[in-house]
Design a protein around this motif. Structure first.
Motif, short mmCIF file in Angstrom:
data_model
loop_
_atom_site.label_atom_id
_atom_site.label_comp_id
_atom_site.label_asym_id
_atom_site.label_seq_id
_atom_site.Cartn_x
_atom_site.Cartn_y
_atom_site.Cartn_z
N ASP A 250 0.72 -1.31 -0.10
CA ASP A 250 0.11 0.07 -0.56
C ASP A 250 0.82 0.84 -0.33
O ASP A 250 2.04 1.04 0.96
CB ASP A 250 -0.91 -0.22 1.18
CG ASP A 250 -2.20 -0.75 0.99
OD1 ASP A 250 -3.05 -1.17 0.85
OD2 ASP A 250 -1.79 -2.32 2.39
N PHE A 251 0.49 2.43 -0.74
CA PHE A 251 1.31 3.37 -0.88
C PHE A 251 0.48 4.84 -0.75
O PHE A 251 -0.76 4.61 -1.77
CB PHE A 251 2.04 3.46 -2.24
CG PHE A 251 3.12 4.89 -2.52
CD1 PHE A 251 3.86 5.45 -1.67
CD2 PHE A 251 2.33 5.84 -3.51
CE1 PHE A 251 5.05 6.42 -2.20
CE2 PHE A 251 2.82 6.95 -3.60
CZ PHE A 251 4.50 7.35 -2.89
N ARG A 252 0.51 5.87 -0.15
CA ARG A 252 0.01 6.63 -0.49
C ARG A 252 0.69 8.50 0.16
O ARG A 252 1.96 8.04 -0.12
CB ARG A 252 -1.34 7.07 1.04
CG ARG A 252 -1.64 8.88 0.80
CD ARG A 252 -2.71 8.42 2.07
NE ARG A 252 -1.59 9.01 3.14
CZ ARG A 252 -2.21 8.43 4.36
NH1 ARG A 252 -3.07 7.77 4.49
NH2 ARG A 252 -1.54 8.75 5.76
N THR A 253 0.43 9.05 -1.17
CA THR A 253 1.65 10.45 -0.64
C THR A 253 0.46 12.00 -0.94
O THR A 253 -0.64 11.50 -1.48
CB THR A 253 2.66 10.71 -2.34
OG1 THR A 253 3.21 11.94 -1.85
CG2 THR A 253 1.41 10.42 -3.94
N THR A 268 -4.36 13.92 -3.66
CA THR A 268 -3.88 13.25 -2.74
C THR A 268 -3.83 11.49 -3.63
O THR A 268 -4.62 11.90 -4.28
CB THR A 268 -5.10 12.79 -1.63
OG1 THR A 268 -4.70 14.15 -1.28
CG2 THR A 268 -4.57 11.15 -1.23
N LEU A 269 -2.73 11.00 -4.08
CA LEU A 269 -2.71 9.72 -4.57
C LEU A 269 -2.46 8.26 -4.05
O LEU A 269 -1.77 8.63 -2.63
CB LEU A 269 -1.07 10.03 -5.88
CG LEU A 269 -1.14 8.91 -6.18
CD1 LEU A 269 -1.80 8.09 -7.40
CD2 LEU A 269 0.51 8.22 -6.90
N VAL A 270 -2.83 7.11 -3.98
CA VAL A 270 -3.35 6.46 -3.59
C VAL A 270 -3.06 5.04 -3.89
O VAL A 270 -4.17 5.27 -5.24
CB VAL A 270 -4.10 5.75 -2.48
CG1 VAL A 270 -4.67 4.81 -1.42
CG2 VAL A 270 -4.57 7.84 -1.35
N ALA A 271 -2.55 4.22 -4.07
CA ALA A 271 -2.37 3.21 -4.14
C ALA A 271 -2.24 1.36 -3.76
O ALA A 271 -1.96 1.47 -2.40
CB ALA A 271 -1.55 2.86 -5.31
#
Length: 416
Positions: A250-253, A268-271
């Protein structure tokens, strides 16, 4: 010393005492408001957790109870925390009990133990290192109906690698039972309940934040952007009777551009990616927030902070997905000293897929292999923190009935 000399000194001493008392009272008030802002009502030895007082969702109905954690005045070496709540619709108690032992004060290193018997929204994913977030009420929670029950025993270690880099490592053993009709087919077997043994490593990096030593504590003085959060989860089959081998990344910036006049842009970018044998409980939704009613007005509810307002609950699930959100806050309209509504322009996008959708039985859902798009706006703080939200669904998942593509809701924003 003469009486005259004493008369000169005493007023200064009194003034100094009054100044110290004023400073102390101001500090106490600040600490109290900080605790309330985090959702705690502080007392000398125990801080009551306001999150557990009253909530509502479609499965439990009203959910109420008490919880909290011991304060630093009780002990700065260890803490005890827990809660007990009751759902009136499902007529069940839920609870958690745990504690922590501080290993190193400088690096804020704690080892924590927790036993939890509660519900969790299916498809939700949380980062261990996230700061505690508190809201007077949680907009999405009102309409969520897809929960699974879990009994989880966990041990974790939280450690500050540096002021800008936080970490938390957790090992957990869980028993999971969906509260809805669902089964998972894997290697010729069909599972209606699941056992998991997982190890998780979470890192939160804020390279542009700045810190200073204030009042014997390290405090953040500049909330810098962008911020990055990553998390690795590994499920082990046959460890403590676990059923599945799987892995998740999981990743978020989050990036924020502040223009200095109360206007800003937030990106906001979530993957997320799950591989291996992973039941729906541990996969992903895209934070939908639309209920299935016939008309726009019947679907009128509360807009979330980072949710897709036109996406219906349980409409999509993915084993790999990414979302991107753009929010631009215009300078507030200063109609009067107290009335300052603010216009926010919003666009959201989601893309995802599911490798083996046939493994998930008893529930129907779609995938996000085409780009999901919605755009709209909010007008916040129109009256007592309330505002209005409007969103429109277009692109690859535009619906045949025009009215089904609209979402009209109210917002709630308040700060202490």
């Amino acid at each position: 010393m003469s009486t005259y000399a004493l008369a000169q000194i005493e007023p200064n001493e009194n003034s100094e005492k009054q100044a110290n008392k004023k400073t102390e009272d101001s500090l106490k008030k600040r600490v109290f408001l900080e605790n309330i802002g985090l959702g705690y009502f502080p007392t000398k030895y125990f801080n009551f957790d306001l999150r557990y007082l009253v909530k509502y969702n479609q499965f439990e109905g009203f959910r109420t109870g008490l919880g909290g954690v011991t304060s630093e005045k009780f002990s700065d070496k260890f803490r005890v925390n827990g809660y007990l709540v009751y759902g009136f619709r499902d007529q069940r108690y839920k609870y958690s009990i745990g504690g922590g032992l501080r290993l190193n004060e400088k690096t804020d290193t704690w080892v924590n133990f927790t036993y939890t018997d509660d519900l969790q929204e299916t498809g939700s994913s949380k980062f261990l290192t996230d700061k505690r977030f508190f809201s007077f009420f949680e907009p999405r929670l009102l309409n969520i109906d897809l929960f699974h029950r879990h009994i989880t025993k966990s041990i974790s270690v939280q450690h500050k690698i540096s002021n800008n880099l936080l970490s938390e490592t957790q090992f957990a053993v869980s028993r999971v039972n969906p509260t809805y009709n669902y089964s998972f087919a894997s290697n010729g077997d069909v599972f209606n309940s699941f056992r998991f043994s997982t190890a998780t490593l979470s890192l939160q990096w804020s390279p542009f934040s700045k810190y200073e030593f204030i009042n014997n504590k390290i405090e953040e003085t500049v909330d810098g952007y962008p911020k990055f959060t990553g998390q690795l989860t590994q499920g082990f089959g046959d460890v403590f009777k676990s059923d599945f081998n799987f892995a998740k990344i999981d990743f978020r910036t989050i990036h924020q551009i502040d223009y200095g006049n109360e206007s800003l842009t937030r990106l906001t970018l979530v993957a997320g990616l799950a591989s291996g044998e992973t039941p729906l409980t541990h996969l992903y939704h895209a934070y939908p927030n639309n209920i299935r009613k016939e008309t726009v007005l019947q679907r009128f509810s509360v807009a979330g902070l980072n949710s897709f307002e036109t996406m219906f609950f349980n409409e999509f699930f993915s084993d790999r997905f990414t979302t991107f959100q753009f929010k631009h806050y215009l300078k507030p309209f200063k109609i009067s000293s107290r009335w300052k509504p603010q216009l926010v322009l919003i666009s959201r996008y989601a893309l995802g897929n599911m490798k083996s959708i046939d493994q998930h039985q008893g529930i129907n859902f779609g995938t996000l292999d085409k780009l999901y798009s919605e755009s709209g706006f909010e007008i916040n703080k129109l009256l007592f923190g309330f505002g209005l939200s409007f969103a429109y669904r277009y692109g690859g998942y535009h619906l045949p009935s025009l009215g089904d593509n609209f979402a009209f809701k109210f917002t709630f924003n308040i700060s202490l």
